[in-house]
Design a protein around this motif. Structure first.
Motif, mmCIF file in Angstrom:
data_model
loop_
_atom_site.group_PDB
_atom_site.id
_atom_site.type_symbol
_atom_site.label_atom_id
_atom_site.label_comp_id
_atom_site.label_asym_id
_atom_site.label_seq_id
_atom_site.Cartn_x
_atom_site.Cartn_y
_atom_site.Cartn_z
ATOM 1 N N VAL A 255 93.975 2.985 39.494
ATOM 2 C CA VAL A 255 94.788 4.200 39.483
ATOM 3 C C VAL A 255 94.485 4.916 38.170
ATOM 4 O O VAL A 255 94.761 4.388 37.091
ATOM 5 N N LEU A 256 93.900 6.109 38.271
ATOM 6 C CA LEU A 256 93.384 6.808 37.098
ATOM 7 C C LEU A 256 94.036 8.175 36.945
ATOM 8 O O LEU A 256 94.066 8.962 37.896
ATOM 9 N N ALA A 257 94.554 8.464 35.763
ATOM 10 C CA ALA A 257 95.165 9.768 35.480
ATOM 11 C C ALA A 257 94.251 10.520 34.526
ATOM 12 O O ALA A 257 94.053 10.095 33.381
ATOM 13 N N LEU A 258 93.686 11.645 34.997
ATOM 14 C CA LEU A 258 92.744 12.434 34.195
ATOM 15 C C LEU A 258 93.440 13.634 33.576
ATOM 16 O O LEU A 258 94.242 14.319 34.223
ATOM 17 N N ARG A 259 93.095 13.878 32.336
ATOM 18 C CA ARG A 259 93.672 15.010 31.608
ATOM 19 C C ARG A 259 93.190 16.331 32.216
ATOM 20 O O ARG A 259 92.005 16.476 32.530
ATOM 21 N N PRO A 260 94.080 17.309 32.397
ATOM 22 C CA PRO A 260 93.653 18.621 32.902
ATOM 23 C C PRO A 260 92.567 19.226 32.026
ATOM 24 O O PRO A 260 92.652 19.186 30.800
ATOM 25 N N GLY A 261 91.522 19.767 32.657
ATOM 26 C CA GLY A 261 90.442 20.383 31.921
ATOM 27 C C GLY A 261 89.325 19.431 31.541
ATOM 28 O O GLY A 261 88.320 19.847 30.966
ATOM 29 N N ALA A 262 89.495 18.128 31.854
ATOM 30 C CA ALA A 262 88.489 17.144 31.458
ATOM 31 C C ALA A 262 87.195 17.284 32.252
ATOM 32 O O ALA A 262 86.116 16.978 31.758
ATOM 33 N N VAL A 263 87.293 17.737 33.513
ATOM 34 C CA VAL A 263 86.126 17.843 34.393
ATOM 35 C C VAL A 263 86.062 19.265 34.938
ATOM 36 O O VAL A 263 87.092 19.838 35.310
ATOM 37 N N GLU A 264 84.875 19.811 34.997
ATOM 38 C CA GLU A 264 84.720 21.159 35.529
ATOM 39 C C GLU A 264 84.821 21.147 37.055
ATOM 40 O O GLU A 264 84.158 20.334 37.717
ATOM 41 N N PRO A 265 85.653 22.013 37.648
ATOM 42 C CA PRO A 265 85.725 22.078 39.115
ATOM 43 C C PRO A 265 84.457 22.674 39.692
ATOM 44 O O PRO A 265 83.826 23.523 39.055
ATOM 45 N N GLU A 266 84.071 22.224 40.873
ATOM 46 C CA GLU A 266 82.867 22.731 41.524
ATOM 47 C C GLU A 266 83.133 22.888 43.015
ATOM 48 O O GLU A 266 83.752 22.022 43.629
ATOM 49 N N GLU A 267 82.662 23.967 43.586
ATOM 50 C CA GLU A 267 82.763 24.126 45.037
ATOM 51 C C GLU A 267 81.699 23.258 45.697
ATOM 52 O O GLU A 267 80.539 23.234 45.269
ATOM 53 N N HIS A 268 82.123 22.552 46.729
ATOM 54 C CA HIS A 268 81.231 21.642 47.456
ATOM 55 C C HIS A 268 81.708 21.627 48.908
ATOM 56 O O HIS A 268 82.350 20.676 49.348
ATOM 57 N N PRO A 269 81.449 22.694 49.662
ATOM 58 C CA PRO A 269 82.033 22.849 51.000
ATOM 59 C C PRO A 269 81.681 21.708 51.955
ATOM 60 O O PRO A 269 80.515 21.304 52.066
ATOM 61 N N VAL A 270 82.708 21.192 52.612
ATOM 62 C CA VAL A 270 82.552 20.157 53.639
ATOM 63 C C VAL A 270 83.554 20.454 54.753
ATOM 64 O O VAL A 270 84.390 21.354 54.641
ATOM 65 N N THR A 271 83.485 19.692 55.811
ATOM 66 C CA THR A 271 84.482 19.778 56.881
ATOM 67 C C THR A 271 85.525 18.691 56.662
ATOM 68 O O THR A 271 85.194 17.508 56.590
ATOM 69 N N ALA A 272 86.767 19.090 56.537
ATOM 70 C CA ALA A 272 87.843 18.135 56.248
ATOM 71 C C ALA A 272 88.557 17.721 57.520
ATOM 72 O O ALA A 272 88.869 18.547 58.384
ATOM 73 N N VAL A 273 88.831 16.432 57.613
ATOM 74 C CA VAL A 273 89.605 15.882 58.723
ATOM 75 C C VAL A 273 91.044 15.699 58.256
ATOM 76 O O VAL A 273 91.281 15.084 57.210
ATOM 77 N N GLU A 274 91.994 16.249 58.990
ATOM 78 C CA GLU A 274 93.396 16.107 58.598
ATOM 79 C C GLU A 274 93.994 14.843 59.193
ATOM 80 O O GLU A 274 93.817 14.539 60.377
ATOM 81 N N ARG A 275 94.664 14.095 58.384
ATOM 82 C CA ARG A 275 95.328 12.860 58.805
ATOM 83 C C ARG A 275 96.810 12.949 58.438
ATOM 84 O O ARG A 275 97.169 13.570 57.437
ATOM 85 N N THR A 276 97.649 12.341 59.229
ATOM 86 C CA THR A 276 99.095 12.424 59.021
ATOM 87 C C THR A 276 99.635 11.112 58.481
ATOM 88 O O THR A 276 99.300 10.033 58.984
ATOM 89 N N LEU A 277 100.461 11.209 57.466
ATOM 90 C CA LEU A 277 101.166 10.054 56.919
ATOM 91 C C LEU A 277 102.654 10.233 57.197
ATOM 92 O O LEU A 277 103.237 11.264 56.845
ATOM 93 N N ALA A 278 103.257 9.257 57.840
ATOM 94 C CA ALA A 278 104.683 9.328 58.162
ATOM 95 C C ALA A 278 105.492 8.796 56.989
ATOM 96 O O ALA A 278 105.586 7.571 56.790
ATOM 97 N N LEU A 279 106.067 9.702 56.215
ATOM 98 C CA LEU A 279 106.834 9.285 55.050
ATOM 99 C C LEU A 279 108.134 8.603 55.464
ATOM 100 O O LEU A 279 108.836 9.077 56.362
ATOM 101 N N PRO A 280 108.482 7.491 54.822
ATOM 102 C CA PRO A 280 109.765 6.854 55.116
ATOM 103 C C PRO A 280 110.912 7.656 54.526
ATOM 104 O O PRO A 280 110.707 8.467 53.610
ATOM 105 N N SER A 281 112.111 7.437 55.025
ATOM 106 C CA SER A 281 113.282 8.099 54.452
ATOM 107 C C SER A 281 113.516 7.583 53.043
ATOM 108 O O SER A 281 113.338 6.398 52.753
ATOM 109 N N VAL A 282 113.892 8.491 52.166
ATOM 110 C CA VAL A 282 114.129 8.125 50.769
ATOM 111 C C VAL A 282 115.518 7.526 50.631
ATOM 112 O O VAL A 282 116.498 8.048 51.180
#
Length: 321
Positions: free
Chosen positions: A147-174
């Protein structure tokens, strides 16, 4: 390639730039899979932009409770995504909320946690700034899903177009008894300037600004450059500028392309929050100020003489263009 989970940082309507940075970092380890936690319909609004930046999967963790509790729905969603994808790593933004979610997730998974990383290589080794900026270390998780937490601005964002598959996660009641409920929201100060951790240019003022009125020269230079305004802890503690703009170990960590420090001496507390900026310019009357040891360019002089000249110079160059 294995999936690499990326927690999407957003305000309900817009994805923050830090998320695109995480997607770029995730591609070094595998296939980025974005996890969107929000109210129903949130993931659908973000799917296109996330796919454009390389997310091959978009996990939709949506419920009416997602915006009513602190951290718990996010941790639940990430845990479900980890169980489903068996990822190579989980990446989050090292903000206050991100660090809390990362810590709680690592505890649930009995996994290793590394926070405030400023770089990540293809083998999963991260670079961190530790002990208030005194040391730079390279670290690696050797137990469980990293589990890695990266500081904002540490890596340059880059566009890399792909086709995304949407998946559903059923959140439990809090469970309200075991979670902090949000009872009210208060809108912070806002304007046309970018947020501190989103800006490519940050102009900060310190004790040398002399007072709240002195921050006008800081704001004018920031506006000329299209940047954000920051402040040192000394300036904030003195009441010169609001706390939400504090840069440093006990404030926000930033890594813009350009950081300009006006009247900031360079205490370790401040350097810890901005020393990974790509280019640092310092203006201070004291030639022995510690900030000059870190700056790429230093000007020994009165900030009230230097900053307005910088502002005029930037405005003149823009007018020519």
């Amino acid at each position: 390639m294995p999936d690499v989970l990326v927690l999407v940082d957003h305000d309900g309507e817009h994805v923050y730039k830090s998320t695109y940075e995480l997607l770029a970092a995730a591609r070094r380890l595998g296939d980025p899979a974005a996890v969107v936690v929000g109210t129903p319909g949130t993931a659908g609004r973000f799917k296109e932009s996330l796919a454009r930046h390389g997310a091959t999967s978009v996990y939709a963790a949506e419920s009416g409770e997602a915006g009513e509790f602190l951290a718990t729905p996010t941790v639940d969603a990430l845990e479900l995504a980890v169980r489903d994808a068996s990822p190579a790593a989980v990446l989050v933004c090292a903000t206050t909320d991100g660090r809390e979610a990362a810590g709680r997730l690592a505890a649930r998974l009995d996994a290793g946690l590394l926070i405030d990383a400023v770089d990540l290589d293809s083998s999963g080794v991260v670079t961190q700034i530790v002990f208030g900026g005194s040391y730079t270390v390279r670290s690696e998780v050797t137990h469980g899903t990293p589990v890695l937490a990266l500081r904002p601005g540490a890596v340059e964002p880059e566009e890399h177009p792909v086709t995304a598959v949407e998946r559903t996660l059923a959140l439990p009641s809090v469970d309200p008894a075991a979670s902090a409920r949000i009872t009210a929201r208060r809108t912070g100060l806002a304007g046309d300037r970018p947020a501190l951790n989103e800006a490519t240019v940050v102009v900060s003022g310190g004790r040398g600004v002399g007072g709240a009125q002195g921050f006008e020269v800081v704001e004018e230079l920031a506006d000329a450059l299209g940047g954000a305004v920051g402040a040192s802890r000394a300036a904030v503690d003195a009441g010169y500028y609001p706390h939400q703009f504090q840069v440093g170990q006990t404030g926000k960590s930033v890594s813009p392309q350009l950081y300009i420090a006006l009247g900031i001496s360079g205490a370790i507390q401040h350097l810890a929050g901005m020393q990974t900026s790509k280019t640092i310019v310092a203006v201070n009357k004291d030639p022995e100020a510690p900030i000059f040891g870190l700056a790429d360019c230093g000007v020994v002089g009165d900030l009230f003489a230097v900053a307005p000249q910088l502002t005029e110079g930037v405005a003149a160059r823009r007018a020519v263009r």
